[in-house]
Scaffold this motif. Structure first.
Motif, PDB file in Angstrom:
ATOM      1  N   TYR A  40       6.343 -18.845 -11.549  1.00 20.27           N
ATOM      2  CA  TYR A  40       6.386 -17.390 -11.668  1.00 20.27           C
ATOM      3  C   TYR A  40       5.678 -16.933 -12.944  1.00 20.27           C
ATOM      4  O   TYR A  40       4.946 -15.950 -12.942  1.00 20.27           O
ATOM      5  N   GLU A  41       5.876 -17.650 -14.034  1.00 26.62           N
ATOM      6  CA  GLU A  41       5.252 -17.273 -15.303  1.00 26.62           C
ATOM      7  C   GLU A  41       3.732 -17.289 -15.184  1.00 26.62           C
ATOM      8  O   GLU A  41       3.055 -16.358 -15.614  1.00 26.62           O
ATOM      9  N   PHE A  44       2.532 -14.317 -12.727  1.00 26.79           N
ATOM     10  CA  PHE A  44       2.523 -12.978 -13.315  1.00 26.79           C
ATOM     11  C   PHE A  44       1.493 -12.864 -14.439  1.00 26.79           C
ATOM     12  O   PHE A  44       0.828 -11.834 -14.568  1.00 26.79           O
ATOM     13  N   SER A  72       5.961  -6.038 -10.397  1.00 20.47           N
ATOM     14  CA  SER A  72       6.370  -7.444 -10.384  1.00 20.47           C
ATOM     15  C   SER A  72       7.843  -7.558 -10.042  1.00 20.47           C
ATOM     16  O   SER A  72       8.685  -6.949 -10.706  1.00 20.47           O
ATOM     17  N   THR A  74      10.434 -10.080 -10.349  1.00 17.47           N
ATOM     18  CA  THR A  74      10.776 -11.374 -10.928  1.00 17.47           C
ATOM     19  C   THR A  74      11.949 -11.980 -10.169  1.00 17.47           C
ATOM     20  O   THR A  74      12.706 -11.267  -9.497  1.00 17.47           O
ATOM     21  N   ASP A  91       6.778 -11.341  -4.176  1.00 14.29           N
ATOM     22  CA  ASP A  91       6.858 -11.480  -5.623  1.00 14.29           C
ATOM     23  C   ASP A  91       6.210 -10.323  -6.352  1.00 14.29           C
ATOM     24  O   ASP A  91       6.552 -10.049  -7.508  1.00 14.29           O
TER      25      ASP A  91
END
Length: 157
Positions: A40-41, A44, A72, A74, A91
């Motif tokens: 995810y990091e 994004f 976004s 998260t 996402d």
């Protein structure tokens, strides 16, 4: 004909006989899921930097897109949203505004767009994305001055 219920409107601007406050644009929402192999990091970070930069660098974007935002979702927000009911299994969502469907087509079908974004999208996005295309009826808030829409209701004191 649409069915009307008996309702005493607090805000006459929203009454059955009032004109809706459609903004002078089409809003295209593009819903994405990240690739399973991408964190995810990383997703994004790449989306808000490299991918956004590639998008804005195209002349087709500058000629046809009025507004571009990224939303976004998260994992933490997705988990919190479950308390409200069903949660969209995406996402992220890009929202783009154009003056017309023709402007959207000029952007999205341009060879420049394909050259700049197809390869990059494959690095971090599951394809194909999901689309929602709509007209925006602004109820509360300020209209974008760039597109000349009419402001909505204001509750400022």
């Amino acid at each position: 004909m649409a069915t009307r219920i008996d309702h005493k409107f607090v805000h006459p601007e929203l009454s059955y006989d009032a004109e809706p406050n459609f903004q002078p644009c089409i809003k295209i929402s593009v819903l994405f899921k990240k690739l399973e192999s991408v964190s995810y990091e990383t997703f994004f970070l790449h989306w808000r930097t490299v991918h956004a930069d590639l998008t804005l660098a195209t002349q087709a974007f500058r000629d046809n897109i009025l507004r571009y935002t990224q939303c976004s979702q998260t994992p933490e927000l997705k988990e919190k949203a479950k308390s409200m009911g069903n949660v969209l299994d995406f996402d992220a969502c890009a929202q783009l505004w154009t003056r017309s469907w023709e402007d959207w087509e000029k952007f999205s079908t341009s060879p420049e767009y394909a050259a700049a974004l197809t390869e990059d999208s494959g690095r971090f996005l599951q394809m194909p994305p999901t689309y929602m295309v709509c007209n925006e009826n602004l109820i509360v808030g300020d209209a974008s001055k760039q597109i000349g829409g009419k402001d909505g209701l204001s509750f400022a004191k």
